[in-house]
Design a protein around this motif. Structure first.
Motif, PDB file in Angstrom:
ATOM      1  N   THR A   7       3.849 -29.846 -39.912  1.00 18.44           N
ATOM      2  CA  THR A   7       4.802 -30.534 -38.551  1.00 18.44           C
ATOM      3  C   THR A   7       5.647 -29.316 -38.434  1.00 18.44           C
ATOM      4  O   THR A   7       6.218 -28.625 -37.251  1.00 18.44           O
ATOM      5  CB  THR A   7       5.554 -31.771 -38.761  1.00 18.44           C
ATOM      6  OG1 THR A   7       4.939 -32.809 -39.560  1.00 18.44           O
ATOM      7  CG2 THR A   7       6.582 -32.215 -38.132  1.00 18.44           C
ATOM      8  N   ALA A   8       6.322 -28.293 -39.347  1.00 20.10           N
ATOM      9  CA  ALA A   8       7.421 -26.925 -39.041  1.00 20.10           C
ATOM     10  C   ALA A   8       6.575 -26.154 -38.127  1.00 20.10           C
ATOM     11  O   ALA A   8       7.099 -25.374 -37.639  1.00 20.10           O
ATOM     12  CB  ALA A   8       8.225 -27.119 -40.207  1.00 20.10           C
ATOM     13  N   ARG A   9       5.304 -26.160 -38.525  1.00 19.14           N
ATOM     14  CA  ARG A   9       4.427 -24.878 -37.570  1.00 19.14           C
ATOM     15  C   ARG A   9       4.297 -25.577 -36.679  1.00 19.14           C
ATOM     16  O   ARG A   9       3.986 -24.872 -35.992  1.00 19.14           O
ATOM     17  CB  ARG A   9       3.609 -24.418 -38.935  1.00 19.14           C
ATOM     18  CG  ARG A   9       2.245 -23.225 -38.065  1.00 19.14           C
ATOM     19  CD  ARG A   9       1.297 -22.949 -39.049  1.00 19.14           C
ATOM     20  NE  ARG A   9       0.584 -24.200 -39.349  1.00 19.14           N
ATOM     21  CZ  ARG A   9      -0.325 -24.133 -40.584  1.00 19.14           C
ATOM     22  NH1 ARG A   9       0.014 -23.486 -41.564  1.00 19.14           N
ATOM     23  NH2 ARG A   9      -0.914 -25.340 -41.036  1.00 19.14           N
ATOM     24  N   ASN A  10       3.745 -26.616 -36.810  1.00 14.46           N
ATOM     25  CA  ASN A  10       3.936 -27.087 -34.452  1.00 14.46           C
ATOM     26  C   ASN A  10       4.784 -27.179 -34.105  1.00 14.46           C
ATOM     27  O   ASN A  10       4.438 -26.599 -32.945  1.00 14.46           O
ATOM     28  CB  ASN A  10       3.119 -28.439 -34.893  1.00 14.46           C
ATOM     29  CG  ASN A  10       1.895 -28.625 -35.176  1.00 14.46           C
ATOM     30  OD1 ASN A  10       1.265 -27.594 -35.226  1.00 14.46           O
ATOM     31  ND2 ASN A  10       1.004 -29.718 -35.558  1.00 14.46           N
ATOM     32  N   LYS A  11       6.102 -27.254 -34.642  1.00 13.74           N
ATOM     33  CA  LYS A  11       6.994 -27.084 -34.363  1.00 13.74           C
ATOM     34  C   LYS A  11       7.958 -25.875 -33.785  1.00 13.74           C
ATOM     35  O   LYS A  11       8.403 -25.838 -32.506  1.00 13.74           O
ATOM     36  CB  LYS A  11       8.526 -27.406 -34.822  1.00 13.74           C
ATOM     37  CG  LYS A  11       9.771 -27.841 -34.714  1.00 13.74           C
ATOM     38  CD  LYS A  11      11.311 -28.702 -34.664  1.00 13.74           C
ATOM     39  CE  LYS A  11      12.263 -28.330 -34.489  1.00 13.74           C
ATOM     40  NZ  LYS A  11      13.239 -29.076 -35.165  1.00 13.74           N
ATOM     41  N   ARG A  12       7.676 -25.064 -34.560  1.00 16.95           N
ATOM     42  CA  ARG A  12       7.647 -23.726 -34.546  1.00 16.95           C
ATOM     43  C   ARG A  12       7.027 -22.736 -33.115  1.00 16.95           C
ATOM     44  O   ARG A  12       7.351 -22.140 -31.961  1.00 16.95           O
ATOM     45  CB  ARG A  12       7.265 -22.332 -35.387  1.00 16.95           C
ATOM     46  CG  ARG A  12       8.427 -22.373 -36.007  1.00 16.95           C
ATOM     47  CD  ARG A  12       8.720 -21.635 -37.511  1.00 16.95           C
ATOM     48  NE  ARG A  12       7.347 -21.296 -38.160  1.00 16.95           N
ATOM     49  CZ  ARG A  12       6.766 -22.270 -39.585  1.00 16.95           C
ATOM     50  NH1 ARG A  12       8.054 -22.721 -39.703  1.00 16.95           N
ATOM     51  NH2 ARG A  12       5.797 -21.593 -39.818  1.00 16.95           N
ATOM     52  N   LYS A  13       5.524 -23.226 -33.630  1.00 13.51           N
ATOM     53  CA  LYS A  13       4.583 -23.104 -32.060  1.00 13.51           C
ATOM     54  C   LYS A  13       5.396 -23.793 -30.794  1.00 13.51           C
ATOM     55  O   LYS A  13       5.038 -23.417 -29.727  1.00 13.51           O
ATOM     56  CB  LYS A  13       2.941 -23.588 -32.372  1.00 13.51           C
ATOM     57  CG  LYS A  13       2.282 -22.749 -33.706  1.00 13.51           C
ATOM     58  CD  LYS A  13       1.469 -22.762 -33.824  1.00 13.51           C
ATOM     59  CE  LYS A  13       0.533 -22.139 -34.788  1.00 13.51           C
ATOM     60  NZ  LYS A  13      -0.689 -22.293 -35.364  1.00 13.51           N
ATOM     61  N   SER A  14       5.182 -24.813 -30.919  1.00 16.35           N
ATOM     62  CA  SER A  14       6.301 -25.781 -29.424  1.00 16.35           C
ATOM     63  C   SER A  14       7.132 -24.732 -28.883  1.00 16.35           C
ATOM     64  O   SER A  14       7.298 -24.777 -27.710  1.00 16.35           O
ATOM     65  CB  SER A  14       6.625 -27.200 -30.222  1.00 16.35           C
ATOM     66  OG  SER A  14       5.076 -27.710 -30.448  1.00 16.35           O
ATOM     67  N   ILE A  15       7.923 -24.665 -29.968  1.00 17.61           N
ATOM     68  CA  ILE A  15       9.276 -24.157 -29.551  1.00 17.61           C
ATOM     69  C   ILE A  15       8.871 -21.789 -29.424  1.00 17.61           C
ATOM     70  O   ILE A  15       9.503 -21.868 -27.757  1.00 17.61           O
ATOM     71  CB  ILE A  15      10.108 -23.429 -30.459  1.00 17.61           C
ATOM     72  CG1 ILE A  15      10.598 -24.632 -30.751  1.00 17.61           C
ATOM     73  CG2 ILE A  15      11.652 -22.122 -30.123  1.00 17.61           C
ATOM     74  CD1 ILE A  15      12.379 -24.796 -32.379  1.00 17.61           C
ATOM     75  N   ASN A  16       7.404 -21.231 -29.515  1.00 12.85           N
ATOM     76  CA  ASN A  16       7.515 -20.606 -29.052  1.00 12.85           C
ATOM     77  C   ASN A  16       6.440 -20.932 -28.005  1.00 12.85           C
ATOM     78  O   ASN A  16       6.761 -19.797 -26.993  1.00 12.85           O
ATOM     79  CB  ASN A  16       6.306 -19.960 -30.011  1.00 12.85           C
ATOM     80  CG  ASN A  16       6.176 -18.449 -29.518  1.00 12.85           C
ATOM     81  OD1 ASN A  16       6.915 -17.123 -28.995  1.00 12.85           O
ATOM     82  ND2 ASN A  16       4.370 -17.875 -30.043  1.00 12.85           N
ATOM     83  N   LEU A  17       5.692 -21.302 -27.383  1.00 10.90           N
ATOM     84  CA  LEU A  17       5.251 -21.927 -26.238  1.00 10.90           C
ATOM     85  C   LEU A  17       6.169 -21.890 -25.382  1.00 10.90           C
ATOM     86  O   LEU A  17       6.406 -21.486 -24.010  1.00 10.90           O
ATOM     87  CB  LEU A  17       4.488 -22.840 -26.660  1.00 10.90           C
ATOM     88  CG  LEU A  17       3.899 -23.239 -25.265  1.00 10.90           C
ATOM     89  CD1 LEU A  17       2.737 -22.319 -24.274  1.00 10.90           C
ATOM     90  CD2 LEU A  17       2.156 -24.392 -25.246  1.00 10.90           C
TER      91      LEU A  17
END
Length: 134
Positions: A7-17
């Motif tokens: 979940t934390a990794r997906n959140k970081r990738k979402s913010i990056n996108l």
């Protein structure tokens, strides 16, 4: 624990996108409004368009990383929404273009309207797919 890391990794990738997408949109504004209000230089236009294209490539890479980080259901929802969006954009875009080329509409067909259709279609398809699969 593993789910929290995912979940934390997906959140970081979402913010990056989101950051790459915002940067891309800002460079579009810079090209469009900068030329109209700040400069009328072909050299500056080429530079700003080049920056826009490079940031666009970064956005595409960020989107690929985001999609690869999704679980199977989220990926299915996103890919179905993208497929629907592609189809709607193609059909509506060609229809809109034909309205222009046959002079049924008095204005020139503008790509910005098609981008709006694309964005709204993706949002609606994603919402519907989330409801359908939950």
């Amino acid at each position: 624990m593993k789910n929290n890391k995912l979940t934390a990794r997906n959140k970081r990738k979402s913010i990056n996108l989101a950051l790459w997408t915002a940067a891309w949109v800002l460079t579009i504004a810079l090209v469009s409004f900068g030329y109209k209000f700040c400069y009328q230089s072909p050299v500056i236009s080429i530079i700003t368009i080049s920056v826009n294209l490079l940031i666009g490539i970064g956005m595409i890479i960020a989107n690929m990383k985001y999609l690869n980080g999704l679980d199977e259901l989220q990926r299915k929802i996103s890919l179905e929404a993208m497929g629907i969006t592609l189809g709607v954009t193609l059909v509506v875009g060609l229809g809109y273009s034909m309205l222009d080329t046959t002079n049924v509409i008095s204005n020139d067909a503008e790509i910005s309207y098609l981008v709006i259709v694309m964005g709204l279609t993706y949002i609606v398809a994603t919402v519907i797919n989330n409801i359908k699969y939950k």
